[in-house]
Every structure is written in C-alpha cells, then in structure tokens.
Design a protein around this motif. Structure first.
Motif, PDB file in Angstrom:
ATOM      1  N   ASP A  55       0.847  -1.228  -0.029  1.00 38.77           N
ATOM      2  CA  ASP A  55       0.431  -0.010  -0.174  1.00 38.77           C
ATOM      3  C   ASP A  55       0.944   1.709  -0.121  1.00 38.77           C
ATOM      4  O   ASP A  55       0.586   2.430   0.623  1.00 38.77           O
ATOM      5  CB  ASP A  55      -0.651  -0.090   0.963  1.00 38.77           C
ATOM      6  CG  ASP A  55      -2.559   1.207   1.516  1.00 38.77           C
ATOM      7  OD1 ASP A  55      -2.146   1.702   0.534  1.00 38.77           O
ATOM      8  OD2 ASP A  55      -2.828   1.322   1.955  1.00 38.77           O
ATOM      9  N   HIS A 101      -2.892  12.772  -1.180  1.00 36.21           N
ATOM     10  CA  HIS A 101      -2.108  11.653  -1.987  1.00 36.21           C
ATOM     11  C   HIS A 101      -3.106  10.836  -2.005  1.00 36.21           C
ATOM     12  O   HIS A 101      -2.736   9.476  -2.802  1.00 36.21           O
ATOM     13  CB  HIS A 101      -1.059  10.980  -0.485  1.00 36.21           C
ATOM     14  CG  HIS A 101      -1.573  10.189   0.151  1.00 36.21           C
ATOM     15  ND1 HIS A 101      -2.818  10.924   1.340  1.00 36.21           N
ATOM     16  CD2 HIS A 101      -1.876   8.738   0.342  1.00 36.21           C
ATOM     17  CE1 HIS A 101      -2.394  10.439   2.242  1.00 36.21           C
ATOM     18  NE2 HIS A 101      -2.237   8.608   1.855  1.00 36.21           N
ATOM     19  N   ASP A 102      -4.089  10.180  -2.239  1.00 34.75           N
ATOM     20  CA  ASP A 102      -5.441   9.061  -2.619  1.00 34.75           C
ATOM     21  C   ASP A 102      -5.953   9.917  -3.877  1.00 34.75           C
ATOM     22  O   ASP A 102      -7.498   9.109  -3.161  1.00 34.75           O
ATOM     23  CB  ASP A 102      -6.313   9.155  -0.826  1.00 34.75           C
ATOM     24  CG  ASP A 102      -5.688   8.434   0.385  1.00 34.75           C
ATOM     25  OD1 ASP A 102      -4.535   6.967   0.134  1.00 34.75           O
ATOM     26  OD2 ASP A 102      -5.790   8.108   1.165  1.00 34.75           O
TER      27      ASP A 102
END
Ligand code: NOJ
Length: 562
Positions: free
Chosen positions: A76, A338-339
């Motif tokens: 991840d 960042h998502d």
C-alpha cells in the motif's frame, strides 16, 4: 527505536504554539519529492536539499507532513508498515531523519509524521509472531476469530459480514491458527486489536519515541477505525453500489469508547507544548469529525475535498462546515492529498471548457483563505495535474483488482514525481523515476515558475505571504456574503481589527461583481487577484462593481468607512 537523541526544537518559527491553527502544512509524499541518491525514489536527503523551496524565502509554509517513511513492503505504498519506529532504508537512515528535523527546525519549519496505527504490514514482526500460533506474547495483537461455521465442502466461514474497503471479504483465513484475521484494507494489512492493552502500550510508546526526537505532530491514518465493537457484530446492510457501501459501518469503526483512547493519545502529545495531531476521518461524516475536534487536534473531513467547482456546491460545503464546526472548533482545509486527484484536475473536470490553470489559481485562493488550517499537497503550488499512468506502470495494488463491486481510482496518477527543473528527470532524479513524470514537466517545474512572476508558484508565494501578514486570514471568523451572483462564492474573514473579503468567480464568463457593505460607505482595497497583476492602490466603495475574469479569485481588505 534507536538510542534516545537530543530532541531538536524549532527555531524562529513564524508562529508560536498556535501554529497548528495559524500556520500552513505542506504534505510531502517522500517517494516523489526529490531523489538525492539517483535510485529513482525520493528520499530524506532529497527533502533536506529542497527545504528552501518550502520554507522562508520559498513558499513560506510552517510545517511539513511526511507520508509514511517507515520500512514497508510497499503493497500500500508505505501505508503497510513493518516497523513504526525507524526509517525505511529506501528513504535513508535514522540519522538522516534527525538531520531533516534539525534542518527543518533551523528554518522554522515543523515536522509532522504520518502514523499508520490501525494496521501493520503482514511482514511486521508482531504479525509474523501472531499468525504463527494461538499462544505467545503477540497472539492477541490482531483481530483473530474462529470461523462462524463451515460450508458443506468444509470451507471455513468468516466470523461476520465485514468487508474490506479495498474490495472483497475483510477476513483472511490463516491455516496455522485455523482462524481468520480481519483487514479493513489489503490482506497484507492486518488490523491491530487496540483492545489488547499491550497494543495500545506499544503504539503509545512509539509515539513518545518520535516526540522525543523532536517531531511536532502526527497525522493519524484512518484513526476512527482503531476500535471495533468488542463482539465484532455483523454490520447492518443497506442499498449501495459496492460491497463496502452496502453496509452501515456501525461496528467496524467510530466506537463509543474511541474518544477515551484519543484522550490517552492526546495527553502524550499535549505533554509538550506546540505539538498537534490531525486525524484522517475514515468514511465518516463531518459531524463525527467536529465532535472529535479539540484545540491542537484537528481532523480531515471530506465535504470540501469532494465538492465540485460550482458556486452552489462550494457555498454549501463551506456553509455546512461552518455550521457543524461552529465558532469554537477549528477545521482543516484540504483540496487534495495522496489518495485524491490533483485539485486542478479534479475541479476542472467538474465543469465544461475550463481553463485549468485559472481554476488552479482560484483554488489556491480558496484553500488559503477559508477558516481552517490549510493542508497543501506537494506540487499543487505548480498546478500539477493527474498524470496518465499505463496500467503496467501503476503502483497502486487496489487499482489492479477493480471489479463491478469495487470501483477504484488509480492513486499513482496523483503521486508522480515533483518536477524541479527542465531537463531529463526534471531535477527529481538522475535515475529512472519510480513513476513517470507529468508530460508538462519541461515547463511546469519549480525553476521555470520561480522565474515567472505570473506563474502559479509566484501566486502561491504571494498568497502565503499575504496570509502570514493578515491575522483575519489566519484566525478570523468566516461569514458568507449573502445574495451573491450565481457564479460567485464570496465570504469575509473578520477579527476585531480587520476584515478581509474573498470572492471567487466560479464560472467561465467575465462578470461585474458588486462589492458588498454599506452602500457608499464601506471601502475596500484590492490586495490580490489571480488574473493579471495586483493593483494594490485600487480602492472600491460598497455598491461599486469590479470586473472579474472567469475562474478568478480576488481578495480585498476593508480600509474603513467613508
Ligand atoms: C488511508 C491512507 O491515506 C491511504 O493511502 C491508505 O491506503 C489507507 N489509509 C490504508 O492505510
């Protein structure tokens, strides 16, 4: 944790212990910021080398938040941590980290770390020990449960109906223990059991360790998921478009005793002045966020981050957060991370025929003038866009398992390397970048924009300097301007001594906007505009009109009454 070091303290910061409220936080995605050793991955030395871009003389932000820097198999991309107490060799050493803190502090920049405490990597020694046997010191550190039964063919059935946010069942069978473990995210990210006292003790000891090294704050990954219902009851179901969306998440997050756990964490953070935290609200509501907010402890809520570039939607998002947070609770302001898609790409995609750079400029005004601590994602100061990443170059495992029941957006698109200068590698690396650079890196980079007073970077610098010199923009109350033109979002920020007026023309057409206030008496001075040059001498009296370009933002300061 390496041997105790002398904690570094911040020197000559712009703000004192209230920086968590007045300051601006800049999120660095370490893999993508700057690569000092030529391996194609950003690293801590690269960040040190570019602190002058973010600090005084550059952007002028007050704190950097580093996305995870810990050892991680990277499934991840750093949010699967195999040791929370040290630095991933990919990024450097513990000494590099201490130098980074020292170098940042020397420039008045605080350092915020990203703590991923809800889960670990399956390679974490805790999980390796835990999965090996039902006995032993780590046996109950994760959410292990017996099967609820067996299918006719003998297949063990999961303990309850919980699913993974990343698609599929949330339960993974472990033959060695003949039990399931739960994972909200990837199967390689097993969930810690925070109800086991030793887990809480270990995590809080880790927090103390980073504070002792001079860290100024923490971003808490999916923090409201730490505690589950003690009996792991099945969630109620509802209509929805995905497996996750078809459940009401009553029992796998937001438990009633979570505030007590937070209080224990916060007592540690608050034991030293000037420290803060910001929790990432996971799949919750703005009301939940607000109920958890206290001084120095902020939360990311998502209404603004999801709002399209339409006046009515933005007004609703701003108005609802003001109503929910109220005057005594402090929100955050974020338009990307960042998502999420890059803000220029996301906002421009929500309207027809946008001038993407104009939208990026006006969005800069929005994030830096709302009530709440701004969190800027690296590269937004250049107006970076999402980058098309071919599937075989994607580095976002959930993106590889998209299914009708699981829609996902490839986060590689918003995590591409920072372009620093023209030329091969864009000054990011002398090697092969871990993700491809944007196609416009030759012109959309720090050096090129720094030389151009009309660039987005120059606008960010002006805006940040203005905010730093303007208490009303830091701590003022926010009131929406009533009765606005259809395409305008306008609000004021007020302290007892100062009133600032912000107006965004969130439409493509040039308009003539009537300045509010007591007609003929309230006077305003134009202090910044995003299209064309500022003309600071310009004054307007309420009732007069000002021309605004499509997707332009303007900032005015009240100069008195006629
Ligand atoms: C939230 C983080 O922001 C995201 O990047 C990550 O995938 C999940 N938490 C799981 O750690």
């Amino acid at each position: 944790m390496p041997p105790a070091r002398t904690a570094s303290t911040v020197r000559s910061p712009r703000f004192g212990d209230d920086w968590w409220q007045r300051g601006i936080v800049y999120q660095i995605y370490p893999r993508s910021f700057a690569d000092a050793d030529g391996d194609g991955f950003g690293d801590l030395q690269g960040i040190i080398d570019h602190l002058d871009h973010v600090g005084p003389g550059g952007l002028g932000i007050d704190a950097i938040w580093l996305s995870p820097i810990y050892p991680s198999p990277g499934l991840d991309v750093g949010y699967d941590v195999s040791d929370h107490t040290t630095v991933d060799p990919l990024f450097g050493t513990d000494d590099d980290f201490d130098r980074l803190v020292e170098e940042a502090h020397g420039r008045g920049i605080r350092v915020v770390l990203d703590l991923v405490m809800n889960h670990t990597s399956d390679q974490h020694p805790w999980f390796v020990a835990s999965r090996a046997s039902r006995t032993g010191p780590f046996a109950d550190w994760y959410l292990w449960r017996d099967p609820s039964g067996h299918a006719p063919d003998g297949t063990p059935l999961p303990p309850n109906n919980w699913v993974s946010f990343f698609g599929g069942s949330g339960w993974e069978w472990e033959p060695a223990r003949e039990q399931f473990y739960y994972h909200t995210f990837l199967p390689q990210q097993p969930e810690l059991d925070w109800r086991t006292p030793a887990v809480e003790a270990a995590q809080l000891a880790m927090v103390r360790g980073w504070l002792a090294r001079g860290v100024d704050g923490f971003r808490l990954d999916v923090f409201n998921a730490f505690l589950k219902h003690p009996d792991l009851l099945s969630n109620p179901t509802r209509e929805g478009t995905s497996a996750w969306g078809r459940q009401i998440h009553l029992y796998d997050r937001d438990q009633p005793d979570f505030p007590d756990l937070m209080a224990r964490f916060r007592a540690i953070v608050d034991s030293q002045p000037g420290r803060m935290s910001v929790g990432e609200l996971f799949d919750g509501t703005v009301e939940t966020a607000a109920s958890l907010t206290t001084d120095r402890h902020l939360f990311f809520d998502w209404d603004l981050l999801g709002a399209p570039w339409r006046a009515q939607d933005l007004r609703t998002a701003i108005g609802s957060r003001e109503a929910v947070f109220g005057p005594h609770r402090w929100p955050t302001a974020a338009l990307s991370n960042h998502d999420q898609p890059r803000q220029a790409s996301r906002l421009a995609a929500s309207v027809a025929d946008p001038d993407v750079d104009a939208v990026a400029r006006a969005a800069a005004v929005l994030i830096l003038t709302l009530r709440g601590t701004p969190f800027m994602y690296y590269g937004e100061e250049l107006g970076l866009r999402d980058v098309d990443i071919p599937p075989d170059e994607s580095v976002d495992p959930p993106a590889a398992v998209v299914a009708p029941d699981f829609q996902w957006w490839d986060r590689s698109r918003c995590r591409t390397p920072m372009p620093w200068s023209p030329g091969p590698g864009a000054g990011f690396t002398t090697g092969r970048p871990w993700l491809r650079l944007g196609p416009d890196a030759e012109t959309r980079n720090v050096r090129t924009q720094a030389e151009d007073p009309g660039s987005i970077l120059s606008l960010y610098r002006r805006l940040i300097a203005l905010r730093a010199a303007t208490p009303a923009l830091q701590v003022g109350s926010l009131e929406m301007v009533p009765d606005q033109d259809a395409s305008v979002v306008a609000y004021s920020r007020t302290t007892p001594d100062q009133t600032i007026l912000v107006a965004l023309n969130v439409g493509r057409e040039r308009i003539s906007w009537t300045v509010p206030g007591d007609p003929g008496s309230t006077r305003w001075r134009l202090v910044l505009r995003t299209a064309g040059a500022d003309t600071p001498a310009d004054e307007l009296t309420a009732g007069e009109s000002i021309e605004m370009d499509g997707d332009e933002g303007i900032i005015l300061e009240r100069v008195g009454r006629a």
